[in-house]
Design an enzyme around this catalytic site. Structure first.
Site, PDB file in Angstrom:
ATOM      1  N   GLU A   1      -5.036   1.752   2.288  1.00 38.93           N
ATOM      2  CA  GLU A   1      -5.138   0.606   3.259  1.00 38.93           C
ATOM      3  C   GLU A   1      -5.538   0.949   4.429  1.00 38.93           C
ATOM      4  O   GLU A   1      -6.155   0.155   5.386  1.00 38.93           O
ATOM      5  CB  GLU A   1      -3.816  -0.247   2.946  1.00 38.93           C
ATOM      6  CG  GLU A   1      -3.615  -1.679   3.675  1.00 38.93           C
ATOM      7  CD  GLU A   1      -3.125  -1.489   5.006  1.00 38.93           C
ATOM      8  OE1 GLU A   1      -3.292  -2.688   5.656  1.00 38.93           O
ATOM      9  OE2 GLU A   1      -2.808  -0.428   5.733  1.00 38.93           O
ATOM     10  N   GLU A   2      -4.734   1.812   5.230  1.00 34.55           N
ATOM     11  CA  GLU A   2      -4.831   2.270   6.539  1.00 34.55           C
ATOM     12  C   GLU A   2      -6.201   2.585   6.810  1.00 34.55           C
ATOM     13  O   GLU A   2      -6.326   2.614   8.136  1.00 34.55           O
ATOM     14  CB  GLU A   2      -4.090   3.614   6.811  1.00 34.55           C
ATOM     15  CG  GLU A   2      -2.534   3.318   6.515  1.00 34.55           C
ATOM     16  CD  GLU A   2      -1.795   2.301   7.530  1.00 34.55           C
ATOM     17  OE1 GLU A   2      -2.613   2.080   8.457  1.00 34.55           O
ATOM     18  OE2 GLU A   2      -0.483   2.043   7.381  1.00 34.55           O
TER      19      GLU A   2
ATOM     20  N   ASP B   1       3.961  -5.774   3.686  1.00 35.04           N
ATOM     21  CA  ASP B   1       3.599  -4.813   4.800  1.00 35.04           C
ATOM     22  C   ASP B   1       4.365  -4.980   5.994  1.00 35.04           C
ATOM     23  O   ASP B   1       5.022  -5.769   6.389  1.00 35.04           O
ATOM     24  CB  ASP B   1       2.205  -4.669   4.897  1.00 35.04           C
ATOM     25  CG  ASP B   1       1.484  -3.465   5.223  1.00 35.04           C
ATOM     26  OD1 ASP B   1       2.189  -2.658   5.759  1.00 35.04           O
ATOM     27  OD2 ASP B   1       0.390  -3.486   5.075  1.00 35.04           O
TER      28      ASP B   1
ATOM     29  N   ASP C   1       5.763   2.474   7.198  1.00 35.01           N
ATOM     30  CA  ASP C   1       4.476   1.798   6.974  1.00 35.01           C
ATOM     31  C   ASP C   1       3.866   2.700   5.862  1.00 35.01           C
ATOM     32  O   ASP C   1       3.208   3.538   6.356  1.00 35.01           O
ATOM     33  CB  ASP C   1       3.776   1.635   8.350  1.00 35.01           C
ATOM     34  CG  ASP C   1       2.487   0.872   7.892  1.00 35.01           C
ATOM     35  OD1 ASP C   1       2.219   0.521   6.904  1.00 35.01           O
ATOM     36  OD2 ASP C   1       1.934   0.641   9.031  1.00 35.01           O
TER      37      ASP C   1
ATOM     38  N   HIS D   1       0.834  -1.135  -0.016  1.00 31.39           N
ATOM     39  CA  HIS D   1      -0.053   0.048   0.049  1.00 31.39           C
ATOM     40  C   HIS D   1       0.899   1.316   0.048  1.00 31.39           C
ATOM     41  O   HIS D   1       1.764   1.390   0.611  1.00 31.39           O
ATOM     42  CB  HIS D   1      -1.015  -0.107   1.289  1.00 31.39           C
ATOM     43  CG  HIS D   1      -0.453   0.330   2.583  1.00 31.39           C
ATOM     44  ND1 HIS D   1      -0.216   1.463   3.381  1.00 31.39           N
ATOM     45  CD2 HIS D   1      -0.096  -0.764   3.402  1.00 31.39           C
ATOM     46  CE1 HIS D   1       0.228   1.206   4.345  1.00 31.39           C
ATOM     47  NE2 HIS D   1       0.229  -0.005   4.612  1.00 31.39           N
TER      48      HIS D   1
ATOM     49  N   HIS E   1       2.913   2.836  14.829  1.00 29.95           N
ATOM     50  CA  HIS E   1       1.682   3.811  14.622  1.00 29.95           C
ATOM     51  C   HIS E   1       1.972   5.394  15.324  1.00 29.95           C
ATOM     52  O   HIS E   1       1.023   5.728  16.021  1.00 29.95           O
ATOM     53  CB  HIS E   1       0.474   3.245  14.965  1.00 29.95           C
ATOM     54  CG  HIS E   1      -0.043   2.385  13.870  1.00 29.95           C
ATOM     55  ND1 HIS E   1      -0.834   0.969  14.358  1.00 29.95           N
ATOM     56  CD2 HIS E   1      -0.099   2.242  12.604  1.00 29.95           C
ATOM     57  CE1 HIS E   1      -1.157   0.323  13.307  1.00 29.95           C
ATOM     58  NE2 HIS E   1      -0.724   1.163  12.011  1.00 29.95           N
TER      59      HIS E   1
HETATM   60 ZN   LIG Z   1       0.767  -1.118   6.511  1.00 32.38          ZN
END
Ligand SMILES: [Zn+2]
Length: 348
Positions: free
Chosen positions: A207-208, A230, A175, A62, A318
């Site tokens: 995607e997120e 990923d 990411d 992604h 994250h």
């Molecule tokens: Zn990811």
């Protein structure tokens, strides 16, 4: 090589506004693939034909990154924010951010703050998202002149840099720009290689926020099986008693056997483990409770397809800036290259 990773990570491509990332990828892979197209959703699909004897396989990475979006603007210019994807509010506090205009270009910079920080008061509780605002130093009218309004994206400002030698790097959007980079390098490595598999490389959007890009573009590709490339979180903090086989930055690519929404295909997983041993490529095996990837969308396509997840692990996944290993990136390319040269016979 790492210059491309830096360029990808520093590109501004939040979920729903991935054009800058897609433009970089298209330029990089165009000479190496047979077909290249962008669907109505914004996904980039590259096709590299096989000998005609193999199955149709998709590798997906992604392009989008977690971000923020302006929810409201006060008269003094303070912007309240909404999250785009999973980003922890505590990691935003005091961070420098880029505020984008409606065309996705940086309009101004700002700093994330909250009342106690702003007024130098005692901080008794971690701030929640609704406590935070972005201060750009501009008032509402000036922001409007810069093209900033409700709906504008906000992205943490972090440059790619190596932390120690030339092995451990940090920056925003590891990411999943690391995944995009791995797939690009894989495509380049296949330049003079004859392969039976009919290969599709999907650089997906959104995607997120729900893996929407992969979900729709699989109908265009119609694969037989697939791999999501990923990132996943590492477990190597000494502060929280890591488990014996803790997923560790620098110890190799990670194969995910289970996450919150998928149990990946056993046949594919066993084959990847076998290949890693055969080619002496380090491989870490992960079972986790949270999160999922585009592999779940492949699994649920039509009547169901074999799929799995391979990629690198990172610390602070994250948050506004993560930490990862360049060796893990390069070893993931090697493992996927071995997979294409020696694909599995997938049973049910
Ligand atoms: Zn990811």
């Amino acid at each position: 090589m790492e210059h491309l990773l830096k360029t990808l990570m520093e590109a501004l491509g939040p979920s729903g506004s991935e054009v800058p990332v897609r433009t970089i990828i298209m330029k990089e892979i165009k000479p190496y693939v047979d077909e290249l197209s962008v669907d109505k959703f914004g996904n980039l699909i590259a096709h590299k034909k096989g000998t005609g004897k193999g199955e149709k396989v998709v590798f997906v990475a992604h392009m989008d990154e977690i971000a923020l979006m302006v929810k409201s603007v006060e008269d003094n210019g303070q912007m309240r924010i909404s999250t785009v994807g999973g980003i922890s509010p505590v990691t935003l506090v005091g961070q420098l951010v880029a505020v984008l205009d409606r065309n996705g270009k940086q309009a101004c910079e700002g700093v994330v703050s909250f009342p106690e920080l702003h007024e130098d008061l005692e901080i008794n509780m971690l701030p929640k998202l609704e406590d935070l605002y972005v201060d750009s130093g501009l008032d509402r009218r000036a922001l409007k002149r810069h093209g900033v309004e409700v709906g504008s994206y906000i992205i943490p400002s972090h440059h790619f840099r190596f932390l120690d030698s030339q092995k451990i790097f940090c920056g925003k959007a590891i990411d999943n720009r690391s995944g995009c980079y791995i797939v690009i390098e894989l495509i380049k490595k296949l330049k003079h290689i004859k392969h039976d598999l009919d290969l599709y490389f999907l650089f997906s959007v959104q995607e997120e926020i729900g893996m929407y890009g992969a979900q729709v573009s699989l109908y265009t590709i119609n694969p037989d099986w697939g791999v999501a490339v990923d990132t996943t979180s590492s477990q190597d903090s000494e502060c929280i008693s890591p488990p014996p086989d803790a997923i560790t930055v620098g110890k190799g690519p990670v194969l995910v056997l289970k996450d919150a929404e998928i149990i990946t295909n056993k046949c594919l997983d066993d084959h990847l483990i076998k290949l890693s041993k055969k080619h002496k490529i380090p491989l870490q095996i992960k079972v986790e409770e949270v999160g999922t990837t585009d592999a779940t969308r492949i699994m649920l396509y039509k009547k169901g397809l074999p799929s799995t997840v391979v990629g690198i692990c990172l610390r602070n996944i994250h948050s506004s800036v993560g930490i990862a290993s360049i060796d893990d990136v390069n070893n993931t390319v090697q493992l996927l290259f071995a997979l294409i040269k020696n694909p599995p016979k997938i049973g049910v």
